[in-house]
Design a protein around this motif. Structure first.
Motif, PDB file in Angstrom:
ATOM      1  N   ARG A  42     -15.383  15.088  -2.622  1.00 53.78           N
ATOM      2  CA  ARG A  42     -14.761  16.295  -3.153  1.00 53.78           C
ATOM      3  C   ARG A  42     -13.884  15.983  -4.366  1.00 53.78           C
ATOM      4  O   ARG A  42     -13.861  16.743  -5.335  1.00 53.78           O
ATOM      5  CB  ARG A  42     -13.933  16.960  -2.049  1.00 53.78           C
ATOM      6  CG  ARG A  42     -13.351  18.312  -2.433  1.00 53.78           C
ATOM      7  CD  ARG A  42     -12.941  19.118  -1.225  1.00 53.78           C
ATOM      8  NE  ARG A  42     -11.950  18.446  -0.418  1.00 53.78           N
ATOM      9  CZ  ARG A  42     -12.137  18.047   0.835  1.00 53.78           C
ATOM     10  NH1 ARG A  42     -13.326  18.220   1.414  1.00 53.78           N
ATOM     11  NH2 ARG A  42     -11.179  17.459   1.516  1.00 53.78           N
ATOM     12  N   LEU A  43     -13.181  14.851  -4.316  1.00 55.20           N
ATOM     13  CA  LEU A  43     -12.294  14.503  -5.429  1.00 55.20           C
ATOM     14  C   LEU A  43     -13.048  14.214  -6.716  1.00 55.20           C
ATOM     15  O   LEU A  43     -12.497  14.377  -7.811  1.00 55.20           O
ATOM     16  CB  LEU A  43     -11.428  13.303  -5.051  1.00 55.20           C
ATOM     17  CG  LEU A  43     -10.234  13.592  -4.138  1.00 55.20           C
ATOM     18  CD1 LEU A  43      -9.531  12.295  -3.747  1.00 55.20           C
ATOM     19  CD2 LEU A  43      -9.247  14.553  -4.804  1.00 55.20           C
ATOM     20  N   THR A  44     -14.292  13.769  -6.622  1.00 53.49           N
ATOM     21  CA  THR A  44     -15.059  13.511  -7.849  1.00 53.49           C
ATOM     22  C   THR A  44     -15.309  14.794  -8.636  1.00 53.49           C
ATOM     23  O   THR A  44     -15.625  14.740  -9.823  1.00 53.49           O
ATOM     24  CB  THR A  44     -16.410  12.842  -7.541  1.00 53.49           C
ATOM     25  OG1 THR A  44     -17.204  13.710  -6.710  1.00 53.49           O
ATOM     26  CG2 THR A  44     -16.216  11.510  -6.846  1.00 53.49           C
ATOM     27  N   MET A  72       0.841  -1.184   0.000  1.00 51.85           N
ATOM     28  CA  MET A  72       0.000   0.000   0.000  1.00 51.85           C
ATOM     29  C   MET A  72       0.877   1.235   0.000  1.00 51.85           C
ATOM     30  O   MET A  72       1.842   1.315   0.749  1.00 51.85           O
ATOM     31  CB  MET A  72      -0.922  -0.002   1.223  1.00 51.85           C
ATOM     32  CG  MET A  72      -1.861   1.202   1.297  1.00 51.85           C
ATOM     33  SD  MET A  72      -3.175   0.990   2.519  1.00 51.85           S
ATOM     34  CE  MET A  72      -4.190  -0.245   1.729  1.00 51.85           C
ATOM     35  N   SER A  73       0.576   2.199  -0.846  1.00 50.08           N
ATOM     36  CA  SER A  73       1.336   3.438  -0.901  1.00 50.08           C
ATOM     37  C   SER A  73       1.155   4.204   0.400  1.00 50.08           C
ATOM     38  O   SER A  73       0.043   4.510   0.793  1.00 50.08           O
ATOM     39  CB  SER A  73       0.831   4.283  -2.078  1.00 50.08           C
ATOM     40  OG  SER A  73       1.413   5.556  -2.053  1.00 50.08           O
ATOM     41  N   THR A  74       2.261   4.501   1.082  1.00 53.60           N
ATOM     42  CA  THR A  74       2.191   5.128   2.391  1.00 53.60           C
ATOM     43  C   THR A  74       3.013   6.405   2.419  1.00 53.60           C
ATOM     44  O   THR A  74       4.206   6.373   2.133  1.00 53.60           O
ATOM     45  CB  THR A  74       2.731   4.177   3.477  1.00 53.60           C
ATOM     46  OG1 THR A  74       1.993   2.962   3.423  1.00 53.60           O
ATOM     47  CG2 THR A  74       2.573   4.787   4.860  1.00 53.60           C
ATOM     48  N   PRO A  75       2.412   7.558   2.760  1.00 56.21           N
ATOM     49  CA  PRO A  75       3.182   8.788   2.888  1.00 56.21           C
ATOM     50  C   PRO A  75       4.189   8.689   4.020  1.00 56.21           C
ATOM     51  O   PRO A  75       4.175   7.749   4.799  1.00 56.21           O
ATOM     52  CB  PRO A  75       2.108   9.846   3.205  1.00 56.21           C
ATOM     53  CG  PRO A  75       0.805   9.213   2.840  1.00 56.21           C
ATOM     54  CD  PRO A  75       0.993   7.739   3.024  1.00 56.21           C
ATOM     55  N   LYS A  76       5.045   9.685   4.131  1.00 50.73           N
ATOM     56  CA  LYS A  76       6.032   9.665   5.197  1.00 50.73           C
ATOM     57  C   LYS A  76       5.325   9.685   6.544  1.00 50.73           C
ATOM     58  O   LYS A  76       4.251  10.265   6.684  1.00 50.73           O
ATOM     59  CB  LYS A  76       6.990  10.837   5.002  1.00 50.73           C
ATOM     60  CG  LYS A  76       6.925  11.935   5.942  1.00 50.73           C
ATOM     61  CD  LYS A  76       8.019  12.952   5.604  1.00 50.73           C
ATOM     62  CE  LYS A  76       7.544  14.333   6.032  1.00 50.73           C
ATOM     63  NZ  LYS A  76       8.525  15.356   5.886  1.00 50.73           N
ATOM     64  N   GLU A  96      -3.917  15.010   3.499  1.00 51.35           N
ATOM     65  CA  GLU A  96      -3.076  13.820   3.341  1.00 51.35           C
ATOM     66  C   GLU A  96      -3.847  12.691   2.682  1.00 51.35           C
ATOM     67  O   GLU A  96      -3.307  11.968   1.828  1.00 51.35           O
ATOM     68  CB  GLU A  96      -2.547  13.390   4.707  1.00 51.35           C
ATOM     69  CG  GLU A  96      -1.581  14.397   5.311  1.00 51.35           C
ATOM     70  CD  GLU A  96      -1.345  14.193   6.790  1.00 51.35           C
ATOM     71  OE1 GLU A  96      -0.334  14.709   7.299  1.00 51.35           O
ATOM     72  OE2 GLU A  96      -2.164  13.521   7.450  1.00 51.35           O
ATOM     73  N   LEU A  97      -5.104  12.524   3.058  1.00 58.59           N
ATOM     74  CA  LEU A  97      -5.932  11.487   2.433  1.00 58.59           C
ATOM     75  C   LEU A  97      -6.166  11.815   0.959  1.00 58.59           C
ATOM     76  O   LEU A  97      -6.076  10.935   0.096  1.00 58.59           O
ATOM     77  CB  LEU A  97      -7.260  11.377   3.176  1.00 58.59           C
ATOM     78  CG  LEU A  97      -8.228  10.290   2.698  1.00 58.59           C
ATOM     79  CD1 LEU A  97      -7.580   8.920   2.703  1.00 58.59           C
ATOM     80  CD2 LEU A  97      -9.493  10.293   3.559  1.00 58.59           C
ATOM     81  N   GLU A  98      -6.415  13.072   0.680  1.00 60.14           N
ATOM     82  CA  GLU A  98      -6.619  13.490  -0.707  1.00 60.14           C
ATOM     83  C   GLU A  98      -5.379  13.227  -1.554  1.00 60.14           C
ATOM     84  O   GLU A  98      -5.481  12.711  -2.672  1.00 60.14           O
ATOM     85  CB  GLU A  98      -6.983  14.982  -0.723  1.00 60.14           C
ATOM     86  CG  GLU A  98      -7.361  15.502  -2.079  1.00 60.14           C
ATOM     87  CD  GLU A  98      -7.900  16.916  -2.000  1.00 60.14           C
ATOM     88  OE1 GLU A  98      -7.498  17.751  -2.846  1.00 60.14           O
ATOM     89  OE2 GLU A  98      -8.709  17.185  -1.096  1.00 60.14           O
ATOM     90  N   GLN A  99      -4.203  13.541  -1.016  1.00 58.89           N
ATOM     91  CA  GLN A  99      -2.971  13.335  -1.753  1.00 58.89           C
ATOM     92  C   GLN A  99      -2.693  11.852  -1.956  1.00 58.89           C
ATOM     93  O   GLN A  99      -2.264  11.414  -3.026  1.00 58.89           O
ATOM     94  CB  GLN A  99      -1.796  13.979  -1.020  1.00 58.89           C
ATOM     95  CG  GLN A  99      -0.489  13.959  -1.798  1.00 58.89           C
ATOM     96  CD  GLN A  99      -0.582  14.731  -3.091  1.00 58.89           C
ATOM     97  OE1 GLN A  99      -0.902  15.905  -3.091  1.00 58.89           O
ATOM     98  NE2 GLN A  99      -0.296  14.072  -4.221  1.00 58.89           N
ATOM     99  N   PHE A 133      -0.906   4.678   7.785  1.00 62.47           N
ATOM    100  CA  PHE A 133      -1.910   5.207   6.866  1.00 62.47           C
ATOM    101  C   PHE A 133      -1.425   5.058   5.429  1.00 62.47           C
ATOM    102  O   PHE A 133      -0.245   5.259   5.138  1.00 62.47           O
ATOM    103  CB  PHE A 133      -2.154   6.676   7.216  1.00 62.47           C
ATOM    104  CG  PHE A 133      -2.556   7.538   6.055  1.00 62.47           C
ATOM    105  CD1 PHE A 133      -3.731   7.289   5.374  1.00 62.47           C
ATOM    106  CD2 PHE A 133      -1.771   8.608   5.661  1.00 62.47           C
ATOM    107  CE1 PHE A 133      -4.107   8.075   4.298  1.00 62.47           C
ATOM    108  CE2 PHE A 133      -2.134   9.412   4.599  1.00 62.47           C
ATOM    109  CZ  PHE A 133      -3.296   9.147   3.916  1.00 62.47           C
ATOM    110  N   GLY A 134      -2.342   4.700   4.515  1.00 63.00           N
ATOM    111  CA  GLY A 134      -1.963   4.592   3.118  1.00 63.00           C
ATOM    112  C   GLY A 134      -3.167   4.363   2.229  1.00 63.00           C
ATOM    113  O   GLY A 134      -4.288   4.148   2.703  1.00 63.00           O
TER     114      GLY A 134
END
Length: 235
Positions: free
Chosen positions: A174-176, A1-5, A225-228, A200-201
């Motif tokens: 919102r992203l839609t 899963m892609s995980t931010p720092k 962060e969730l949006e990114q 989180f990821g």
């Protein structure tokens, strides 16, 4: 899963890692900023021991470079609750600090009372509501499920999932409305899977958008962060 720092700067303290005074103050400053940005955090107090022999106890408001050099801005009064609104602020230069005590860091493991208490029954009602909300935003049916049937049996997972359900509904809707991103969501995603793990990821697996949140409130995702993370997970 892609995980931010990682966004839980004090996590390693629980593992016994040695941290300098400046590192702890910077971590507390980061956590205060995350609380200001919306995370329901309980923040531990610190006692700063000065070279003069004095000591000051309070919440770290900010740590960094100022007109008087590098130092910490400390909320030094007490009695108005955990948010510290309207309290006295004291600036302490780095050079005046000899040592530091971080009090009861375990308060970080429990969300602040500003977040309503959730329950398995509450979440079971809100998952279909989230699916309806996303389906309306997508213009087609979208399913929402948990990562494992046992997710709701873990008491420690209830509040993290409640946070993720609420924030996912807001962010994905919102992203839609974002050009290109919204088109990819409608084309690629037919299911959203929510889980709790070590970090989180976000990841797109087939037609399923997998979102995971940490167990610990300091590492729950902010909307930005969730949006990114979702945007980065899309092709």
């Amino acid at each position: 899963m892609s995980t931010p720092k990682p966004v839980d700067p004090l996590e390693s303290l629980a593992r016994g890692h040695v941290r300098g005074v400046g590192e702890v103050l910077q971590a507390m400053s980061t956590l205060m900023r995350r609380r200001d940005e919306g995370l329901p955090l309980n923040l531990p107090q610190v006692t700063v021991f000065l070279r003069s022999g004095r000591e000051l106890t309070g919440l770290v408001r900010e740590y960094g470079e100022g007109r008087q050099g590098r130092g910490v801005l400390l909320i030094t009064s007490s009695g108005y609750g955990s948010r510290g609104d309207g309290l006295d602020l004291t600036f302490i230069p780095d050079g005046a600090i000899e040592a530091l005590t971080l009090h009861d860091a375990t308060v970080l493991d429990t969300p602040a009372k500003s977040m309503p208490e959730s329950s398995p029954m509450h979440l079971r009602r809100h998952l279909p509501a989230l699916a309806d909300k996303l389906s309306s935003a997508w213009g087609t049916k979208v399913a929402v499920e948990l990562g494992a049937p046992t997710e709701l049996e873990e008491e420690a997972h209830i509040q993290p999932l409640a946070w993720l359900v609420e924030r996912a509904g807001e962010v994905l809707t919102r992203l839609t409305r974002v050009p290109d991103v919204g088109d990819v969501l409608r084309e690629k995603v037919r299911k959203v899977r929510l889980s709790v793990g070590e970090s989180f990821g976000a990841r797109l697996a087939g037609d399923t958008l997998e979102l995971a949140t940490s167990r610990r409130p300091p590492a729950w995702p902010l909307d930005s962060e969730l949006e990114q993370a979702v945007t980065d997970a899309l092709p």
